[in-house]
Design a protein around this motif. Structure first.
Motif, PDB file in Angstrom:
ATOM      1  N   CYS A  11       0.834  -1.207   0.000  1.00  0.00           N
ATOM      2  CA  CYS A  11       0.000   0.000   0.000  1.00  0.00           C
ATOM      3  C   CYS A  11       0.867   1.255   0.000  1.00  0.00           C
ATOM      4  N   TYR A  12       2.047   1.167   0.647  1.00  0.00           N
ATOM      5  CA  TYR A  12       2.939   2.319   0.700  1.00  0.00           C
ATOM      6  C   TYR A  12       3.452   2.666  -0.702  1.00  0.00           C
ATOM      7  N   LEU A  13       3.764   1.629  -1.507  1.00  0.00           N
ATOM      8  CA  LEU A  13       4.336   1.854  -2.836  1.00  0.00           C
ATOM      9  C   LEU A  13       3.281   2.099  -3.911  1.00  0.00           C
ATOM     10  N   PHE A  14       2.149   1.365  -3.823  1.00  0.00           N
ATOM     11  CA  PHE A  14       1.187   1.417  -4.924  1.00  0.00           C
ATOM     12  C   PHE A  14      -0.229   1.780  -4.497  1.00  0.00           C
ATOM     13  N   GLY A  15      -0.445   2.041  -3.228  1.00  0.00           N
ATOM     14  CA  GLY A  15      -1.806   2.325  -2.776  1.00  0.00           C
ATOM     15  C   GLY A  15      -2.148   3.790  -2.727  1.00  0.00           C
ATOM     16  N   GLU A  16      -1.172   4.672  -2.846  1.00  0.00           N
ATOM     17  CA  GLU A  16      -1.444   6.103  -2.741  1.00  0.00           C
ATOM     18  C   GLU A  16      -2.280   6.560  -3.938  1.00  0.00           C
ATOM     19  N   GLY A  17      -3.264   7.330  -3.639  1.00  0.00           N
ATOM     20  CA  GLY A  17      -4.141   7.817  -4.674  1.00  0.00           C
ATOM     21  C   GLY A  17      -5.326   6.905  -4.937  1.00  0.00           C
ATOM     22  N   HIS A  18      -5.299   5.677  -4.423  1.00  0.00           N
ATOM     23  CA  HIS A  18      -6.434   4.780  -4.602  1.00  0.00           C
ATOM     24  C   HIS A  18      -7.567   5.215  -3.686  1.00  0.00           C
ATOM     25  N   LYS A  19      -8.768   5.186  -4.162  1.00  0.00           N
ATOM     26  CA  LYS A  19      -9.879   5.753  -3.396  1.00  0.00           C
ATOM     27  C   LYS A  19     -10.159   4.975  -2.115  1.00  0.00           C
ATOM     28  N   HIS A  20      -9.704   3.745  -2.047  1.00  0.00           N
ATOM     29  CA  HIS A  20      -9.930   2.951  -0.832  1.00  0.00           C
ATOM     30  C   HIS A  20      -8.665   2.862   0.032  1.00  0.00           C
ATOM     31  N   GLY A  21      -7.691   3.688  -0.193  1.00  0.00           N
ATOM     32  CA  GLY A  21      -6.444   3.629   0.560  1.00  0.00           C
ATOM     33  C   GLY A  21      -6.628   4.039   2.023  1.00  0.00           C
ATOM     34  N   GLU A  22      -5.730   3.532   2.895  1.00  0.00           N
ATOM     35  CA  GLU A  22      -5.776   3.855   4.312  1.00  0.00           C
ATOM     36  C   GLU A  22      -4.496   4.584   4.693  1.00  0.00           C
ATOM     37  N   ASN A  23      -4.626   5.809   5.198  1.00  0.00           N
ATOM     38  CA  ASN A  23      -3.466   6.627   5.540  1.00  0.00           C
ATOM     39  C   ASN A  23      -2.642   6.016   6.675  1.00  0.00           C
ATOM     40  N   ALA A  24      -3.306   5.227   7.553  1.00  0.00           N
ATOM     41  CA  ALA A  24      -2.595   4.660   8.697  1.00  0.00           C
ATOM     42  C   ALA A  24      -1.477   3.725   8.272  1.00  0.00           C
ATOM     43  N   PHE A  25      -1.628   3.052   7.161  1.00  0.00           N
ATOM     44  CA  PHE A  25      -0.617   2.096   6.701  1.00  0.00           C
ATOM     45  C   PHE A  25       0.260   2.660   5.569  1.00  0.00           C
ATOM     46  N   THR A  26      -0.003   3.926   5.145  1.00  0.00           N
ATOM     47  CA  THR A  26       0.753   4.475   4.025  1.00  0.00           C
ATOM     48  C   THR A  26       1.483   5.763   4.369  1.00  0.00           C
ATOM     49  N   LYS A  27       0.882   6.644   5.143  1.00  0.00           N
ATOM     50  CA  LYS A  27       1.482   7.949   5.411  1.00  0.00           C
ATOM     51  C   LYS A  27       1.792   8.162   6.907  1.00  0.00           C
ATOM     52  N   ILE A  28       0.792   7.912   7.761  1.00  0.00           N
ATOM     53  CA  ILE A  28       0.963   8.194   9.201  1.00  0.00           C
ATOM     54  C   ILE A  28       1.719   7.074   9.898  1.00  0.00           C
ATOM     55  N   GLY A  29       1.327   5.829   9.616  1.00  0.00           N
ATOM     56  CA  GLY A  29       1.909   4.679  10.309  1.00  0.00           C
ATOM     57  C   GLY A  29       0.972   4.178  11.393  1.00  0.00           C
ATOM     58  N   PHE A  30       0.896   2.875  11.537  1.00  0.00           N
ATOM     59  CA  PHE A  30      -0.015   2.272  12.506  1.00  0.00           C
ATOM     60  C   PHE A  30       0.725   2.025  13.826  1.00  0.00           C
ATOM     61  N   ARG A  31       0.144   2.528  14.983  1.00  0.00           N
ATOM     62  CA  ARG A  31       0.801   2.375  16.284  1.00  0.00           C
ATOM     63  C   ARG A  31      -0.126   1.759  17.339  1.00  0.00           C
ATOM     64  N   ASN A  32      -1.324   1.396  17.024  1.00  0.00           N
ATOM     65  CA  ASN A  32      -2.254   0.825  17.990  1.00  0.00           C
ATOM     66  C   ASN A  32      -1.934  -0.658  18.164  1.00  0.00           C
ATOM     67  N   TRP A  33      -0.866  -0.950  18.951  1.00  0.00           N
ATOM     68  CA  TRP A  33      -0.356  -2.314  19.025  1.00  0.00           C
ATOM     69  C   TRP A  33      -1.306  -3.260  19.746  1.00  0.00           C
ATOM     70  N   LYS A  34      -2.195  -2.730  20.611  1.00  0.00           N
ATOM     71  CA  LYS A  34      -3.120  -3.602  21.317  1.00  0.00           C
ATOM     72  C   LYS A  34      -4.092  -4.286  20.339  1.00  0.00           C
ATOM     73  N   LYS A  35      -4.434  -3.598  19.295  1.00  0.00           N
ATOM     74  CA  LYS A  35      -5.372  -4.162  18.307  1.00  0.00           C
ATOM     75  C   LYS A  35      -4.666  -4.443  16.977  1.00  0.00           C
ATOM     76  N   ALA A  36      -3.362  -4.677  17.063  1.00  0.00           N
ATOM     77  CA  ALA A  36      -2.567  -4.824  15.833  1.00  0.00           C
ATOM     78  C   ALA A  36      -3.039  -5.992  14.971  1.00  0.00           C
ATOM     79  N   ILE A  37      -3.160  -7.192  15.584  1.00  0.00           N
ATOM     80  CA  ILE A  37      -3.527  -8.378  14.792  1.00  0.00           C
ATOM     81  C   ILE A  37      -4.896  -8.196  14.140  1.00  0.00           C
ATOM     82  N   GLN A  38      -5.845  -7.652  14.922  1.00  0.00           N
ATOM     83  CA  GLN A  38      -7.195  -7.444  14.394  1.00  0.00           C
ATOM     84  C   GLN A  38      -7.169  -6.452  13.217  1.00  0.00           C
ATOM     85  N   LYS A  39      -6.427  -5.341  13.403  1.00  0.00           N
ATOM     86  CA  LYS A  39      -6.372  -4.319  12.361  1.00  0.00           C
ATOM     87  C   LYS A  39      -5.609  -4.825  11.126  1.00  0.00           C
ATOM     88  N   PHE A  40      -4.573  -5.631  11.363  1.00  0.00           N
ATOM     89  CA  PHE A  40      -3.832  -6.170  10.216  1.00  0.00           C
ATOM     90  C   PHE A  40      -4.737  -7.051   9.351  1.00  0.00           C
TER      91      PHE A  40
END
Length: 381
Positions: A11-40
């Motif tokens: 998603c970081y390399l090819f997901g930018e600009g896609h209408k269904h993209g998620e900023n948490a995994f492409t621009k900001i970064g995901f840090r909610n480790w308590k729910k990491a497996i569920q969110k992944f």
């Protein structure tokens, strides 16, 4: 690791600009480790979501030889090369037919026809002797892009005519020239005006170049003048460089007042009018022959026969019926071959004083139909 955050590589390399993209995994970064497996798992998802879209793009990038875009680009390049190959072959065939003054179409261009016309027959001949051409034409070419339809032929012919006309205009350049014009009806009963320019080239030779045939709504002098002005404006010719105009003896052409000659002289007094020498010769031949009593009487009787045989629709229909009956009898008794363009109906042609060749045509037709003419109920005949 430096940001203590998780990113999705695809998603970081090819997901930018896609209408269904998620900023948490492409621009900001995901840090909610308590729910990491569920969110992944939610991010991975299934079907045609943004993550799988980016994943497909990534694999396609790594394996470009099997990438759809790459294959399509390769196919497009191959199609372009093939298109240029068969277009070049078609243009070469058209140039050959134009250079030889040959007809393009046949009377029967179906696939079962023995002779489909010069154009299609030359294409077949070309393909049989050149494997490179054969591999991209006819059945190997797209059904909607055969480059053999009458419309495509006319477009290429017009393109060739434009190129030839440009060469002639460049040859004329800034030289003075004369204008030769004649008008006549074509087979579709439309008035056509032919335009010819006469000039002296750089070698001192007198050159005549046929430029085009222009459609005119009627043959009145003003319509002809408007057609000439439009043609001159379209091709960059100036009426001020006109030094002569040559027509036949028709009143709409050479009349002293408000005729074509006069209209042009009003704008350019140096454009002197000269009666067409060929037309003058025609008139001289007709006048000379008329002084010979034997020849004069012969053509008078010839004209009378043609006039009587075609004086009314009833007589002409009778002549056609007699001709038809004679043809049928000849076919039945003599075994004459039948088929397309064979044993066609003919009519008596009238001779015209302005066209000496028409006299020969009249004599030839009467000679061929003489037996039929004698049998027809034509009164004095």
């Amino acid at each position: 690791m430096s940001k203590d955050a998780a990113f999705c590589l695809w998603c970081y390399l090819f997901g930018e600009g896609h209408k269904h993209g998620e900023n948490a995994f492409t621009k900001i970064g995901f840090r909610n480790w308590k729910k990491a497996i569920q969110k992944f798992k939610e991010h991975e998802g299934g079907g045609n979501n943004s993550h799988n879209y980016a994943r497909a793009k990534c694999f396609g990038y790594k394996d470009q030889k099997h990438n759809v875009d790459y294959v399509f680009a390769q196919k497009s390049s191959e199609m372009e090369i093939a298109y240029r190959t068969w277009l070049t072959a078609v243009v070469d065939i058209i140039r050959y037919l134009l250079g030889q003054g040959l007809a393009f179409h046949g009377h029967d261009e179906s696939s079962q026809s023995v002779h489909r016309g010069n154009f299609l027959e030359l294409i077949s001949w070309y393909c049989e002797r050149n494997e490179e051409i054969n591999s991209v034409m006819n059945s190997n070419a797209p059904a909607n892009n055969q480059l053999s339809s009458p419309d495509i032929q006319k477009q290429i012919i017009n393109a060739c005519a434009t190129e030839v006309r440009n060469v002639i205009l460049n040859e004329i350049g800034d030289k003075y020239f004369s204008l030769l014009i004649d008008e006549a009806r074509d087979s579709s009963v439309k008035e056509q005006m032919s335009i010819i320019l006469r000039f002296v080239n750089d070698d001192g030779e007198v050159i005549e170049r046929f430029l085009c045939v222009v459609y005119v709504s009627d043959t009145c002098s003003q319509s002809l003048k408007n057609a000439i002005d439009e043609f001159f404006a379209k091709n960059g010719l100036s009426l001020s460089r006109l030094r002569g105009q040559g027509y036949d003896g028709a009143s709409n052409m050479r009349g002293e007042f408000n005729r074509l000659k006069a209209l042009i002289l009003k704008e350019n007094r140096h454009a002197r009018y000269i009666h067409c020498f060929s037309h003058q010769l025609q008139l001289v031949v007709v006048a000379s022959v008329s002084k010979n009593g034997y020849v004069l009487h012969f053509f008078e009787y010839l004209s009378m026969i043609v006039n009587v045989a075609g004086a009314s629709y009833k007589m002409r229909d009778n002549l056609r019926q007699q001709q038809h009956d004679a043809r049928v009898k000849c076919i039945e008794e003599c075994g004459v071959l039948t088929g397309k363009r064979k044993n066609q109906e003919m009519a008596l042609a009238r001779a015209g004083d302005t066209r000496w060749g028409s006299h020969f045509k009249t004599i030839l037709r009467l000679f061929q139909l003489w037996d039929v003419v004698k049998k027809s109920d034509s009164g004095s005949i």
